[in-house]
Design an enzyme around this catalytic site. Structure first.
Site, PDB file in Angstrom:
ATOM      1  N   LYS A 126     -26.105  35.059  63.951  1.00 61.66           N
ATOM      2  CA  LYS A 126     -27.423  34.432  63.767  1.00 61.66           C
ATOM      3  C   LYS A 126     -28.237  34.468  65.056  1.00 61.66           C
ATOM      4  CE  LYS A 126     -26.456  31.557  59.788  1.00 61.66           C
ATOM      5  NZ  LYS A 126     -26.422  30.221  59.197  1.00 61.66           N
ATOM      6  N   LYS A 147     -21.006  40.363  53.534  1.00 66.15           N
ATOM      7  CA  LYS A 147     -20.873  39.357  52.460  1.00 66.15           C
ATOM      8  C   LYS A 147     -22.202  39.105  51.738  1.00 66.15           C
ATOM      9  CE  LYS A 147     -21.795  34.890  54.453  1.00 66.15           C
ATOM     10  NZ  LYS A 147     -21.579  33.502  54.650  1.00 66.15           N
ATOM     11  N   LYS A 196     -27.213  34.120  50.721  1.00 64.39           N
ATOM     12  CA  LYS A 196     -28.466  33.608  50.175  1.00 64.39           C
ATOM     13  C   LYS A 196     -29.649  33.973  51.066  1.00 64.39           C
ATOM     14  CE  LYS A 196     -26.697  28.831  50.533  1.00 64.39           C
ATOM     15  NZ  LYS A 196     -26.260  28.496  51.868  1.00 64.39           N
TER      16      LYS A 196
HETATM   17  P1  TYM Z   1     -22.964  27.937  53.120  1.00 60.67           P
HETATM   18  O1  TYM Z   1     -24.061  27.046  52.653  1.00 60.67           O
HETATM   19  O2  TYM Z   1     -23.313  29.187  53.834  1.00 60.67           O
HETATM   20  O3  TYM Z   1     -22.074  28.371  51.889  1.00 60.67           O
HETATM   21  C1  TYM Z   1     -21.542  27.412  50.996  1.00 60.67           C
HETATM   22  C2  TYM Z   1     -20.155  27.836  50.566  1.00 60.67           C
HETATM   23  O4  TYM Z   1     -20.180  29.107  49.920  1.00 60.67           O
HETATM   24  C3  TYM Z   1     -19.208  29.968  50.503  1.00 60.67           C
HETATM   25  N1  TYM Z   1     -19.736  31.351  50.467  1.00 60.67           N
HETATM   26  C4  TYM Z   1     -19.079  32.396  49.959  1.00 60.67           C
HETATM   27  N2  TYM Z   1     -17.870  32.506  49.398  1.00 60.67           N
HETATM   28  C5  TYM Z   1     -17.502  33.737  48.954  1.00 60.67           C
HETATM   29  N3  TYM Z   1     -18.274  34.848  49.052  1.00 60.67           N
HETATM   30  C6  TYM Z   1     -19.508  34.775  49.611  1.00 60.67           C
HETATM   31  N4  TYM Z   1     -20.278  35.859  49.677  1.00 60.67           N
HETATM   32  C7  TYM Z   1     -19.959  33.517  50.097  1.00 60.67           C
HETATM   33  N5  TYM Z   1     -21.096  33.085  50.702  1.00 60.67           N
HETATM   34  C8  TYM Z   1     -20.939  31.765  50.927  1.00 60.67           C
HETATM   35  C9  TYM Z   1     -19.034  29.467  51.934  1.00 60.67           C
HETATM   36  O5  TYM Z   1     -17.770  29.828  52.437  1.00 60.67           O
HETATM   37  C10 TYM Z   1     -19.171  27.978  51.758  1.00 60.67           C
HETATM   38  O6  TYM Z   1     -17.928  27.398  51.379  1.00 60.67           O
HETATM   39  N6  TYM Z   1     -20.982  25.881  57.218  1.00 60.67           N
HETATM   40  C11 TYM Z   1     -21.074  25.762  55.757  1.00 60.67           C
HETATM   41  C12 TYM Z   1     -21.700  24.465  55.288  1.00 60.67           C
HETATM   42  C13 TYM Z   1     -21.024  23.206  55.772  1.00 60.67           C
HETATM   43  C14 TYM Z   1     -19.755  22.738  55.375  1.00 60.67           C
HETATM   44  C15 TYM Z   1     -19.572  21.503  56.069  1.00 60.67           C
HETATM   45  C16 TYM Z   1     -18.768  23.235  54.521  1.00 60.67           C
HETATM   46  C17 TYM Z   1     -21.563  22.307  56.656  1.00 60.67           C
HETATM   47  N7  TYM Z   1     -20.674  21.288  56.818  1.00 60.67           N
HETATM   48  C18 TYM Z   1     -18.410  20.767  55.912  1.00 60.67           C
HETATM   49  C19 TYM Z   1     -17.592  22.472  54.383  1.00 60.67           C
HETATM   50  C20 TYM Z   1     -17.419  21.267  55.065  1.00 60.67           C
HETATM   51  C21 TYM Z   1     -21.953  26.896  55.269  1.00 60.67           C
HETATM   52  O7  TYM Z   1     -22.690  27.484  55.979  1.00 60.67           O
HETATM   53  O8  TYM Z   1     -21.891  27.088  53.942  1.00 60.67           O
END
Ligand code: TYM
Length: 328
Positions: free
Chosen positions: A111, A193, A196
């Site tokens: 990022k 990957k 969004k």
């Molecule tokens: P975020 O918002 O990017 O994504 C949410 C969840 O979706 C999963 N994910 C995927 N899994 C499989 N294939 C993909 N292409 C894919 N894209 C996204 C991510 O692994 C995630 O589980 N840092 C986290 C948000 C967060 C969080 C937390 C998660 C903040 N605090 C505490 C767990 C616990 C994130 O960016 O997720």
């Protein structure tokens, strides 16, 4: 009964990757565990957000959680910024973090590299805030996709570091990966990957895409000239991604899928992948439409924030006591 915590950023329309990698597992574990699920809007602002859009997406994401099957009687659903202990413990976790370990995070490097000289400091301190989210609830398991492995490792390191320095306050959480650690890849660049925030919308299946668009995107998904449905990430990454998606939505193994499509072309295979994805997403989309404008959603989020605050404040109080952050 274990304690489960997870979060999703309201930073764009949710994708099939978010659903298969994370959201789907949230609902599976809610029956036998104490679950906390969060719309992590303070993580979203680590890159600039349009305020109106962020407000709207926060509500939409909460509605998607429910539409995907989250039961507010069983799990606590809330918005991060409504429980102040997240930012408060986030600061404390930042003070325990080393700049070097934060700079080594691959998500930070990805990022930051897109932001020239103006790298927001919040991008660097994102992992200590995520650690705070998890540790506030004395979480045992965190259901996330496998792209979050590194963030989970640093969360565990920070919890252990705190416990060593100030006494045993935090439970050390573990990652909970779904279906073989499903990682859904971009339909156009299958070595990357599905995300969004991808500018190329044909590379991504959004949870709220209509069936026609889903079919079109899967039909146009990048493949190869082998014309053999075979799971081989290195030589056939596009087809392997579609096998992985079909496997995740039908619970069939890669081998069962390969056998079912032996001698058949990619056209038939892609049509079946599209149908399977549509049949999983359509009921979610219908429920979402009913929920998103319903005032009941606010009642659920208000109650969720109160419950989350009650739990989080107990841990935060212990942290302050342990560190000497109190007066009387
Ligand atoms: P975020 O918002 O990017 O994504 C949410 C969840 O979706 C999963 N994910 C995927 N899994 C499989 N294939 C993909 N292409 C894919 N894209 C996204 C991510 O692994 C995630 O589980 N840092 C986290 C948000 C967060 C969080 C937390 C998660 C903040 N605090 C505490 C767990 C616990 C994130 O960016 O997720």
């Amino acid at each position: 009964m274990s304690i489960i915590f997870s979060g999703i950023q309201p930073s764009g329309n949710l994708t099939l990757g978010n659903y298969l990698g994370a959201l789907r597992n949230f609902t599976k574990v809610q029956h036998d565990n104490e679950c906390y699920y969060c719309v992590v809007n303070q993580h979203a602002i680590t890159v600039p957000q349009d305020p109106k859009l962020l407000h709207q997406r926060t509500r939409e994401l909460a509605a998607i959680y429910l539409a995907a099957g989250l039961d507010p009687e069983k799990a606590t659903l809330f918005v991060q910024s409504e429980v102040p202990e997240h930012a408060q413990l986030g600061w404390i976790m930042t003070t325990l973090s080393y700049v070097g370990e934060l700079e080594r995070m691959t998500q930070y490097k990805d990022k930051a590299s897109k932001r020239g000289d103006s790298i927001p400091a919040g991008l660097l301190t994102y992992p200590p805030l995520m650690a705070a989210d998890i540790l506030l609830y004395q979480t045992n398991y965190v259901p996330v996709g496998d792209d979050q492995k590194q963030h989970m490792e640093i969360t565990r390191d920070l919890a252990q570091r705190f416990n060593r320095l100030y006494g045993e306050v935090f439970t050390i959480p573990q990652i909970l990966l779904g279906h073989d650690g499903t990682r859904v890849m971009s339909l156009q660049e299958p070595t990357k990957k599905m995300s969004k925030s991808d500018d190329n919308t044909t590379a991504t299946i959004y949870l709220l895409d209509n069936p026609k668009d889903i079919e079109k995107k899967i039909k146009r998904a990048q493949t190869d000239s082998e014309n053999t449905v075979r799971y081989d990430i290195d030589c056939q990454p596009g087809i392997s991604n579609l096998i992985e998606i079909l496997s995740a939505v039908t619970d069939k193994t890669h081998e069962e899928i390969e056998a079912a499509y032996a001698g058949k072309g990619y056209g038939v295979f892609k049509k079946d992948v599209a149908d399977a994805v549509i049949s999983v997403l359509e009921p979610i989309q219908n429920r979402y439409q009913e929920l998103v404008g319903d005032p009941e959603l606010d009642r659920i989020l208000d109650a969720g924030a109160a419950k989350a605050h009650a739990k989080a404040s107990v841990t935060y109080e212990k942290v302050c006591q342990a560190m000497g952050l109190f007066r009387k």
